[in-house]
Design a protein around this motif. Sequence first.
Motif, PDB file in Angstrom:
ATOM      1  N   ARG A  73       1.110  -4.653 -17.462  1.00 44.63           N
ATOM      2  CA  ARG A  73       0.302  -5.845 -17.134  1.00 44.63           C
ATOM      3  C   ARG A  73       1.200  -7.026 -16.780  1.00 44.63           C
ATOM      4  NH1 ARG A  73      -1.380 -10.389 -19.287  1.00 44.63           N
ATOM      5  NH2 ARG A  73      -0.183 -10.016 -21.196  1.00 44.63           N
ATOM      6  N   LEU A  74       2.280  -7.211 -17.554  1.00 46.44           N
ATOM      7  CA  LEU A  74       3.215  -8.302 -17.274  1.00 46.44           C
ATOM      8  C   LEU A  74       3.919  -8.094 -15.934  1.00 46.44           C
ATOM      9  CD1 LEU A  74       4.795  -8.776 -20.815  1.00 46.44           C
ATOM     10  CD2 LEU A  74       3.105 -10.237 -19.691  1.00 46.44           C
ATOM     11  N   LYS A  75       4.258  -6.841 -15.634  1.00 41.72           N
ATOM     12  CA  LYS A  75       4.908  -6.543 -14.358  1.00 41.72           C
ATOM     13  C   LYS A  75       3.983  -6.860 -13.178  1.00 41.72           C
ATOM     14  CE  LYS A  75       7.069  -2.756 -11.802  1.00 41.72           C
ATOM     15  NZ  LYS A  75       7.426  -1.300 -11.830  1.00 41.72           N
ATOM     16  N   GLN A  76       2.703  -6.482 -13.292  1.00 38.14           N
ATOM     17  CA  GLN A  76       1.745  -6.781 -12.226  1.00 38.14           C
ATOM     18  C   GLN A  76       1.519  -8.277 -12.093  1.00 38.14           C
ATOM     19  OE1 GLN A  76       0.507  -4.621 -10.104  1.00 38.14           O
ATOM     20  NE2 GLN A  76      -0.595  -6.239  -9.021  1.00 38.14           N
ATOM     21  N   GLN A  77       1.495  -8.984 -13.199  1.00 40.15           N
ATOM     22  CA  GLN A  77       1.322 -10.436 -13.162  1.00 40.15           C
ATOM     23  C   GLN A  77       2.495 -11.119 -12.457  1.00 40.15           C
ATOM     24  OE1 GLN A  77       0.666 -12.153 -17.006  1.00 40.15           O
ATOM     25  NE2 GLN A  77       0.540 -14.256 -16.248  1.00 40.15           N
ATOM     26  N   SER A  78       3.723 -10.656 -12.723  1.00 38.58           N
ATOM     27  CA  SER A  78       4.899 -11.215 -12.055  1.00 38.58           C
ATOM     28  C   SER A  78       4.853 -10.963 -10.553  1.00 38.58           C
ATOM     29  CB  SER A  78       6.173 -10.611 -12.654  1.00 38.58           C
ATOM     30  OG  SER A  78       6.273 -10.904 -14.031  1.00 38.58           O
ATOM     31  N   ALA A  79       4.415  -9.750 -10.163  1.00 41.41           N
ATOM     32  CA  ALA A  79       4.304  -9.440  -8.734  1.00 41.41           C
ATOM     33  C   ALA A  79       3.273 -10.338  -8.059  1.00 41.41           C
ATOM     34  CB  ALA A  79       3.940  -7.962  -8.554  1.00 41.41           C
ATOM     35  N   ASN A  80       2.139 -10.596  -8.723  1.00 39.08           N
ATOM     36  CA  ASN A  80       1.111 -11.468  -8.149  1.00 39.08           C
ATOM     37  C   ASN A  80       1.633 -12.888  -7.984  1.00 39.08           C
ATOM     38  OD1 ASN A  80      -0.629  -9.295  -8.142  1.00 39.08           O
ATOM     39  ND2 ASN A  80      -1.580  -9.831 -10.109  1.00 39.08           N
ATOM     40  N   GLN A  81       2.393 -13.369  -8.949  1.00 40.82           N
ATOM     41  CA  GLN A  81       2.944 -14.723  -8.864  1.00 40.82           C
ATOM     42  C   GLN A  81       3.931 -14.836  -7.705  1.00 40.82           C
ATOM     43  OE1 GLN A  81       4.554 -15.502 -12.733  1.00 40.82           O
ATOM     44  NE2 GLN A  81       2.570 -15.974 -13.662  1.00 40.82           N
ATOM     45  N   SER A  82       4.746 -13.807  -7.490  1.00 41.26           N
ATOM     46  CA  SER A  82       5.691 -13.840  -6.382  1.00 41.26           C
ATOM     47  C   SER A  82       4.968 -13.858  -5.040  1.00 41.26           C
ATOM     48  CB  SER A  82       6.646 -12.645  -6.454  1.00 41.26           C
ATOM     49  OG  SER A  82       5.942 -11.420  -6.291  1.00 41.26           O
ATOM     50  N   GLN A  83       3.825 -13.168  -4.940  1.00 40.38           N
ATOM     51  CA  GLN A  83       3.045 -13.198  -3.709  1.00 40.38           C
ATOM     52  C   GLN A  83       2.476 -14.587  -3.451  1.00 40.38           C
ATOM     53  OE1 GLN A  83       2.507 -10.983  -1.321  1.00 40.38           O
ATOM     54  NE2 GLN A  83       3.825  -9.455  -2.289  1.00 40.38           N
ATOM     55  N   VAL A  84       2.076 -15.258  -4.513  1.00 38.03           N
ATOM     56  CA  VAL A  84       1.550 -16.623  -4.370  1.00 38.03           C
ATOM     57  C   VAL A  84       2.627 -17.550  -3.834  1.00 38.03           C
ATOM     58  CG1 VAL A  84       0.660 -18.610  -5.621  1.00 38.03           C
ATOM     59  CG2 VAL A  84      -0.211 -16.316  -6.134  1.00 38.03           C
ATOM     60  N   VAL A  85       3.856 -17.433  -4.360  1.00 33.64           N
ATOM     61  CA  VAL A  85       4.962 -18.274  -3.887  1.00 33.64           C
ATOM     62  C   VAL A  85       5.268 -17.977  -2.428  1.00 33.64           C
ATOM     63  CG1 VAL A  85       7.409 -18.788  -4.199  1.00 33.64           C
ATOM     64  CG2 VAL A  85       5.935 -18.505  -6.184  1.00 33.64           C
ATOM     65  N   TYR A  86       5.259 -16.699  -2.046  1.00 32.10           N
ATOM     66  CA  TYR A  86       5.551 -16.327  -0.660  1.00 32.10           C
ATOM     67  C   TYR A  86       4.507 -16.909   0.295  1.00 32.10           C
ATOM     68  CZ  TYR A  86       5.697 -13.426   3.528  1.00 32.10           C
ATOM     69  OH  TYR A  86       5.718 -12.999   4.813  1.00 32.10           O
ATOM     70  N   LYS A  87       3.218 -16.777  -0.071  1.00 34.29           N
ATOM     71  CA  LYS A  87       2.162 -17.280   0.800  1.00 34.29           C
ATOM     72  C   LYS A  87       2.226 -18.805   0.900  1.00 34.29           C
ATOM     73  CE  LYS A  87      -1.016 -13.428   0.039  1.00 34.29           C
ATOM     74  NZ  LYS A  87      -2.343 -13.003  -0.481  1.00 34.29           N
ATOM     75  N   GLU A  88       2.584 -19.459  -0.203  1.00 35.66           N
ATOM     76  CA  GLU A  88       2.688 -20.915  -0.174  1.00 35.66           C
ATOM     77  C   GLU A  88       3.786 -21.365   0.786  1.00 35.66           C
ATOM     78  OE1 GLU A  88       3.465 -24.644  -3.271  1.00 35.66           O
ATOM     79  OE2 GLU A  88       3.436 -22.574  -3.978  1.00 35.66           O
ATOM     80  N   LYS A  89       4.947 -20.686   0.753  1.00 41.10           N
ATOM     81  CA  LYS A  89       6.024 -21.026   1.672  1.00 41.10           C
ATOM     82  C   LYS A  89       5.640 -20.726   3.111  1.00 41.10           C
ATOM     83  CE  LYS A  89       9.814 -20.381  -1.629  1.00 41.10           C
ATOM     84  NZ  LYS A  89      11.047 -19.611  -1.939  1.00 41.10           N
ATOM     85  N   PHE A  90       4.907 -19.624   3.309  1.00 44.43           N
ATOM     86  CA  PHE A  90       4.480 -19.264   4.670  1.00 44.43           C
ATOM     87  C   PHE A  90       3.540 -20.313   5.240  1.00 44.43           C
ATOM     88  CE2 PHE A  90       1.279 -17.222   7.368  1.00 44.43           C
ATOM     89  CZ  PHE A  90       2.090 -16.786   8.412  1.00 44.43           C
ATOM     90  N   GLU A  91       2.593 -20.791   4.427  1.00 43.75           N
ATOM     91  CA  GLU A  91       1.656 -21.802   4.898  1.00 43.75           C
ATOM     92  C   GLU A  91       2.357 -23.109   5.239  1.00 43.75           C
ATOM     93  OE1 GLU A  91      -1.443 -21.482   5.636  1.00 43.75           O
ATOM     94  OE2 GLU A  91      -1.600 -19.394   5.006  1.00 43.75           O
TER      95      GLU A  91
END
Length: 243
Positions: A73-91
């Motif tokens: 669960r912690l591993k999946q949560q970390s992956a989701n957070q990294s996707q949020v950071v990537y999308k924020e930089k892309f926008e």
Amino acid sequence: MNPLCDRCGKVVYPTEKVNCLDKYWHKGCFSCEVCKMTLNMKNYKGKDKKPYCNAHYPKTSFTSVADTPENLRLKQQSANQSQVVYKEKFEKSKGKGFSVVADTPEMQRIKKTQEQISNVKYHEEYDKKMSGGSVPCNSSQVSRAASQPSAASQHTNYDPAPVPVQAAAAITPAAAIASVPPPSAGKRYRAVYDYAAADEDEVSFVDGDVIIDVQQIDEGWMYGRVERTGLQGMLPSNYVESI
């Protein structure tokens, strides 16, 4: 009272005593736990209060984490957070312009060549004006614009092939005697390179010829008459200089 040796269990006298790792040893008993090589205070390595040589010192290994439901669960949560950071930089970077290309001499030469090739459009419009109709652009005009030397290369390594005066005088294109645009008043040019006509609407000249009755067509071409031969037609602007 003398202590006992940690290796052999016998009494250690002061003349042969080694005090290390909170224990007492005979000098001969202070050896590696694996290979039994005799050690001293400079070359031993201690672990769990036991002496080892450099080759047999226990290596530290990483602890593997079990894939428990909580860890997954912690591993999946970390992956989701990294996707949020990537999308924020892309926008944030979306919509920004491209990087500016450095204006180097090589880029200037390429830009100049592209401009010369685009001059074919002006020749087509000029031919339409002269003939009163639609004249398609032929391949010789494209090769003429592409082969014309740029202004940067003229002063570096350009070595034009000499054209004999007789050969230049013998070239008499039929279109050279056609009606010409009104000349620019008082402007005279001198040829700085030899030029052989590549099309019937052009005029040939050699280095040193004087060009009169000049009219500028565009940035790369002009219309004029060679004073020595009396022939007139189109000629490249970067082959002549103003007098």
